[in-house]
Design an enzyme around this catalytic site. Structure first.
Site, PDB file in Angstrom:
ATOM      1  N   SER A 145       0.711  -1.176  -0.110  1.00 25.49           N
ATOM      2  CA  SER A 145      -0.188   0.011   0.128  1.00 25.49           C
ATOM      3  C   SER A 145       0.966   1.303  -0.039  1.00 25.49           C
ATOM      4  O   SER A 145       1.939   1.146   0.379  1.00 25.49           O
ATOM      5  CB  SER A 145      -0.820   0.000   1.455  1.00 25.49           C
ATOM      6  OG  SER A 145      -1.500   1.109   1.484  1.00 25.49           O
ATOM      7  N   TYR A 158      -1.525   0.037  10.525  1.00 28.71           N
ATOM      8  CA  TYR A 158      -1.574  -0.205   9.110  1.00 28.71           C
ATOM      9  C   TYR A 158      -0.306   0.240   8.192  1.00 28.71           C
ATOM     10  O   TYR A 158       0.045  -0.582   7.565  1.00 28.71           O
ATOM     11  CB  TYR A 158      -2.845   0.299   8.680  1.00 28.71           C
ATOM     12  CG  TYR A 158      -3.205  -0.131   7.409  1.00 28.71           C
ATOM     13  CD1 TYR A 158      -3.505  -1.541   6.833  1.00 28.71           C
ATOM     14  CD2 TYR A 158      -2.828   0.595   6.035  1.00 28.71           C
ATOM     15  CE1 TYR A 158      -3.666  -1.696   5.723  1.00 28.71           C
ATOM     16  CE2 TYR A 158      -3.145   0.610   4.769  1.00 28.71           C
ATOM     17  CZ  TYR A 158      -3.494  -0.837   4.502  1.00 28.71           C
ATOM     18  OH  TYR A 158      -3.858  -1.169   3.059  1.00 28.71           O
TER      19      TYR A 158
END
Length: 246
Positions: A145, A158
Site C-alpha cells: 500500500s 496499518y
C-alpha cells in the site's frame, strides 16, 4: 510465465482486489483457490462465477494469521490440484484510527494487523515455497500500500505493517531465489468496500490525482497478473496509484 494451467492461491480472494484478481487469473486459464476467513458467501460466489464461465475454482477457508491453518489449506489445495504455482498474498485488514490518537493504537490492534498483514503473508509464502522449488518455478505477489511509503493511511499500525510488507518482499525475493520470484504491487486509493461510509472523501480525492480517477480493483488485478507473468523481475515494489504519491 504463461499462466495457462497454473494453480493460483489468492488470499482474501472473495472481495475487492482479491476477487478481481481471481477473475483475471481465471480468464488467463489458471485454476484458482479462493481463500477466505470470514467472507464465505463472497468467496463461494466468486467460485461460482468462475466455474460458470468454464473455469476451475474452489473456495477454501483459512485464517492466514495462523500458521497451522495456512499449512492445512495448502495441503488441501495440493490434494485437490496437485501443486500451487502462484501465490497472491492479498489478505489484509485495517483499523481506522486517527494518527494523533496514539493511545488508540493498542497492543491488540498492533498484534491483529501484524498477524494478518505481515506474518500471514510470510506463513503463506513459506507454505508454498517447497512446492514451487520442487517444480523449479513459482511466483508470489504481495499486496502492499502507498501507506507503507508515505506513512499516511487508515491508521499508524496499518501504515507500518504495509511498510513491513514491502521489506518482506525484498527479503523473500533473496531467500527464495532463483526458483521463486517475489514482487509487491502497491496500490493507492482503490474503489473497494474499504471506502464504505467515506464515499464523499473518495470523490473529493479523485480530482486531485494526476490521472483524476480512483483505481479500480480490475486495474490492480491486471498489474498483478502482469507481474506474475514477468520472468525477469523479482524483489520489486511497484506502485499503481494514478499519480497519488507524486
Amino acid at each position: 510465465m504463461d499462466l495457462q494451467n497454473k494453480v493460483a492461491l489468492v488470499t482474501g480472494g472473495g472481495t475487492g482486489i482479491g476477487r478481481a484478481t481471481c477473475f483475471a487469473l481465471a480468464s488467463r486459464g489458471a485454476t484458482i483457490a479462493v481463500n477466505y476467513s470470514r467472507s464465505r458467501s463472497d468467496a463461494e460466489e466468486t467460485v461460482q462465477l468462475i466455474n460458470n464461465e468454464g473455469g476451475r475454482a474452489i473456495a477454501i477457508r483459512a485464517d492466514v494469521a495462523k500458521d497451522q491453518n495456512v499449512r492445512e489449506m495448502v495441503d488441501a489445495i495440493v490434494e485437490r490440484f496437485g501443486t500451487i504455482d502462484l501465490l497472491v498474498n492479498n489478505a489484509s485488514m485495517t483499523r481506522h484510527i486517527s494518527f494523533d490518537d496514539l493511545e488508540a493504537a493498542t497492543e491488540d490492534v498492533w498484534d491483529e494487523l501484524y498477524d494478518v498483514n505481515v506474518k500471514g503473508m510470510f506463513f503463506c509464502a513459506r507454505a508454498v515455497a517447497p512446492l514451487m522449488k520442487k517444480r523449479k518455478q513459482g511466483a508470489i505477489v504481495n499486496l502492499g500500500s502507498i501507506a507503507g511509503q508515505t506513512g499516511l493511511g487508515s491508521s499508524l499500525p496499518y501504515a507500518v505493517s504495509k511498510a513491513a510488507v514491502h521489506g518482506l518482499t525484498k527479503s523473500l525475493a533473496r531467500a527464495l531465489s532463483p526458483c521463486i520470484r517475489v514482487n509487491c504491487v502497491v496500490p493507492g486509493a482503490v474503489a473497494t468496500r474499504w471506502w464504505a461510509g467515506r464515499e464523499e472523501q473518495m470523490e473529493r480525492l479523485a480530482p486531485q490525482l494526476l490521472l483524476q480517477h480512483i483505481s479500480t480493483p480490475e486495474q490492480i488485478a491486471h498489474m498483478i497478473c502482469a507481474v506474475l507473468e514477468q520472468e525477469a523481475m523479482t524483489g520489486q515494489v511497484i506502485t499503481v496509484d494514478s499519480g497519488q504519491t507524486l
